[in-house]
Design a protein around this motif. Sequence first.
Motif, PDB file in Angstrom:
ATOM      1  N   THR A  24       0.774  -1.088  -0.219  1.00  0.00           N
ATOM      2  CA  THR A  24      -0.061  -0.235   0.022  1.00  0.00           C
ATOM      3  C   THR A  24       1.023   1.342   0.090  1.00  0.00           C
ATOM      4  OG1 THR A  24      -1.760  -0.983   1.279  1.00  0.00           O
ATOM      5  CG2 THR A  24      -1.747   1.205   1.241  1.00  0.00           C
ATOM      6  N   THR A  50       0.820  -7.133  -5.222  1.00  0.00           N
ATOM      7  CA  THR A  50      -0.247  -6.323  -5.663  1.00  0.00           C
ATOM      8  C   THR A  50       0.085  -4.826  -5.312  1.00  0.00           C
ATOM      9  OG1 THR A  50      -2.147  -7.908  -5.257  1.00  0.00           O
ATOM     10  CG2 THR A  50      -2.810  -5.327  -4.772  1.00  0.00           C
ATOM     11  N   ASP A  52      -1.178  -1.439  -4.209  1.00  0.00           N
ATOM     12  CA  ASP A  52      -2.247  -0.528  -4.149  1.00  0.00           C
ATOM     13  C   ASP A  52      -1.868   0.951  -4.091  1.00  0.00           C
ATOM     14  OD1 ASP A  52      -4.480   1.229  -3.292  1.00  0.00           O
ATOM     15  OD2 ASP A  52      -4.972  -0.416  -1.556  1.00  0.00           O
ATOM     16  N   ARG A  54      -3.902   3.474  -4.976  1.00  0.00           N
ATOM     17  CA  ARG A  54      -5.083   4.362  -4.783  1.00  0.00           C
ATOM     18  C   ARG A  54      -5.030   5.695  -4.017  1.00  0.00           C
ATOM     19  NH1 ARG A  54      -9.314  -0.316  -3.532  1.00  0.00           N
ATOM     20  NH2 ARG A  54      -7.553  -0.750  -2.009  1.00  0.00           N
ATOM     21  N   GLU A  79      -0.252  -7.185 -10.079  1.00  0.00           N
ATOM     22  CA  GLU A  79      -1.444  -6.330  -9.991  1.00  0.00           C
ATOM     23  C   GLU A  79      -1.155  -4.989  -9.704  1.00  0.00           C
ATOM     24  OE1 GLU A  79      -4.616  -8.300  -7.863  1.00  0.00           O
ATOM     25  OE2 GLU A  79      -4.319 -10.223  -9.177  1.00  0.00           O
ATOM     26  N   GLN A  81      -3.446  -1.311  -8.546  1.00  0.00           N
ATOM     27  CA  GLN A  81      -4.714  -0.645  -8.371  1.00  0.00           C
ATOM     28  C   GLN A  81      -4.190   0.874  -8.377  1.00  0.00           C
ATOM     29  OE1 GLN A  81      -5.527  -2.224  -4.821  1.00  0.00           O
ATOM     30  NE2 GLN A  81      -6.744  -4.120  -5.593  1.00  0.00           N
ATOM     31  N   ARG A  87      -3.379   6.446 -13.066  1.00  0.00           N
ATOM     32  CA  ARG A  87      -3.971   6.152 -14.100  1.00  0.00           C
ATOM     33  C   ARG A  87      -3.854   7.078 -15.244  1.00  0.00           C
ATOM     34  NH1 ARG A  87      -6.854   2.442 -16.122  1.00  0.00           N
ATOM     35  NH2 ARG A  87      -7.732   1.550 -14.138  1.00  0.00           N
ATOM     36  N   HIS A 102      -5.335  -2.670 -13.188  1.00  0.00           N
ATOM     37  CA  HIS A 102      -6.759  -2.958 -12.618  1.00  0.00           C
ATOM     38  C   HIS A 102      -7.545  -1.810 -11.962  1.00  0.00           C
ATOM     39  CE1 HIS A 102      -6.050  -7.395 -12.881  1.00  0.00           C
ATOM     40  NE2 HIS A 102      -4.626  -7.002 -12.612  1.00  0.00           N
ATOM     41  N   GLY A 103      -8.701  -1.960 -12.051  1.00  0.00           N
ATOM     42  CA  GLY A 103      -9.534  -0.980 -11.488  1.00  0.00           C
ATOM     43  C   GLY A 103      -9.600   0.423 -12.049  1.00  0.00           C
TER      44      GLY A 103
END
Length: 103
Positions: A24, A50, A52, A54, A79, A81, A87, A102-103
Amino acid sequence: MDLDGADSNFAATGVVSGDRVVVTVSGEVDMSTADAMFRAATRHNTAAATLDLRAVTFFDSAAIHALIRLADRFGAGLEVQPSPQVRRVLEISGLSTQPWLHG
């Protein structure tokens, strides 16, 4: 595990679950913090990761380079996010169609 970069607005915390690390990341990922993000994802020698992202507010070319290195290391096991800011940077850089996004 918590890795803080030189920027007090940055944190990368990795938690291992099985053979996957979930990292994260928050704050700004730039030339002073991108390597800390990479180390948080690779420190435990897991087969998958993964990210994260975000809570990431800024993502520059050094962050993109770290992300590409993670894609090379984890392959299909990666992965990501993204936050809206991440993005957008990945869209501009031509990476928005990568299978790890993803997402």
